[in-house]
Design a protein around this motif. Sequence first.
Motif, short mmCIF file in Angstrom:
data_model
loop_
_atom_site.label_atom_id
_atom_site.label_comp_id
_atom_site.label_asym_id
_atom_site.label_seq_id
_atom_site.Cartn_x
_atom_site.Cartn_y
_atom_site.Cartn_z
N LYS A 94 13.85 -31.01 51.73
CA LYS A 94 13.58 -31.36 50.34
C LYS A 94 13.20 -32.83 50.32
O LYS A 94 13.90 -33.65 50.89
N GLN A 100 10.48 -32.46 41.61
CA GLN A 100 10.58 -31.09 42.09
C GLN A 100 11.91 -30.87 42.76
O GLN A 100 12.43 -31.73 43.45
N GLY A 101 12.45 -29.69 42.55
CA GLY A 101 13.73 -29.40 43.16
C GLY A 101 13.67 -28.40 44.28
O GLY A 101 14.69 -28.14 44.91
N ASN A 102 12.47 -27.82 44.51
CA ASN A 102 12.45 -26.69 45.43
C ASN A 102 12.56 -27.14 46.88
O ASN A 102 12.18 -28.22 47.27
N LEU A 103 13.12 -26.24 47.67
CA LEU A 103 13.25 -26.43 49.11
C LEU A 103 12.05 -25.81 49.83
O LEU A 103 11.48 -24.84 49.37
N PHE A 105 11.25 -23.99 53.30
CA PHE A 105 12.01 -23.29 54.32
C PHE A 105 11.19 -23.01 55.57
O PHE A 105 9.98 -22.81 55.51
N TYR B 33 15.37 -21.28 40.29
CA TYR B 33 14.24 -21.17 41.21
C TYR B 33 14.00 -19.71 41.55
O TYR B 33 14.94 -18.94 41.69
N TYR B 35 12.09 -17.57 44.67
CA TYR B 35 11.48 -17.62 45.99
C TYR B 35 11.09 -16.20 46.39
O TYR B 35 11.65 -15.22 45.90
N LEU B 43 11.33 -18.35 53.37
CA LEU B 43 11.29 -18.28 51.91
C LEU B 43 10.11 -19.09 51.39
O LEU B 43 9.89 -20.22 51.81
N PHE B 45 8.46 -20.71 48.01
CA PHE B 45 8.75 -21.12 46.64
C PHE B 45 7.73 -20.52 45.68
O PHE B 45 6.52 -20.54 45.95
N TYR B 48 9.89 -22.92 39.38
CA TYR B 48 11.11 -23.69 39.19
C TYR B 48 11.24 -24.05 37.71
O TYR B 48 10.30 -24.55 37.11
N GLY B 98 17.96 -29.89 39.18
CA GLY B 98 16.98 -29.72 40.23
C GLY B 98 16.62 -30.99 40.94
O GLY B 98 16.32 -31.02 42.11
N GLN B 104 21.78 -25.43 45.93
CA GLN B 104 21.20 -24.24 45.32
C GLN B 104 22.02 -23.03 45.74
O GLN B 104 22.28 -22.83 46.93
#
Lengths: 115, 115
Positions: A94, A100-103, A105, B33, B35, B43, B45, B48, B98, B104
Amino acid sequence: AQSVTQLDSQVPVFEEAPVELRCNYSSSVSVYLFWYVQYPNQGLQLLLKYLSGSTLVKGINGFEAEFNKSQTSFHLRKPSVHISDTAEYFCAVKAYGGSQGNLIFGKGTKLSVKP
Amino acid sequence: GAGVSQSPSNKVTEKGKDVELRCDPISGHTALYWYRQRLGQGLEFLIYFQGNSAPDKSGLPSDRFSAERTGESVSTLTIQRTQQEDSAVYLCASSLQGRFLNEQFFGPGTRLTVL
């Protein structure tokens, strides 16, 4: 933009053996780093995270990971695995700051512990 | 306490049909979120939500995908005119906020199969 590479899609190992699951990342900015575990038929669970400070991070279930900035790696290790550690493990990043909060992966590593 | 819940757990549909997936976040979590996890992939995204701010839709793969969230509660992900490549596990996660480093928490996912 960030990306995460998990070098091994599957890792078979015998019970009580040590294990290392590899994770490398790419980013133009500083990042926070995470490992999540997904047990069969369950949701993802946070295993550990690196935010700042000591580069050796300890998590749940005896797992630990070391952040290596020069090698852009965050490998996960456990000195002695159990059958119950059989699961899929995901490395995630992150970016610092921003809204933005999304990860982001990696593709995951399936750890299979055999008796 | 209750975690993130998702329904249905499994959904089989025919190509071309619309589907709606539901996520109930942890009470009090302002960030939510979605995913997608396709077979053999990490995963990905999708979207969000953070409080009353405009959602970040940058991860939605096409205009067939949309999501809504009512306040800081339930969210629905809708896929119109489903295609076989939409087959995946759709995961929902929530966190206190976020922007910062709050963990999360993931739901168990909805496995979507498009025939």
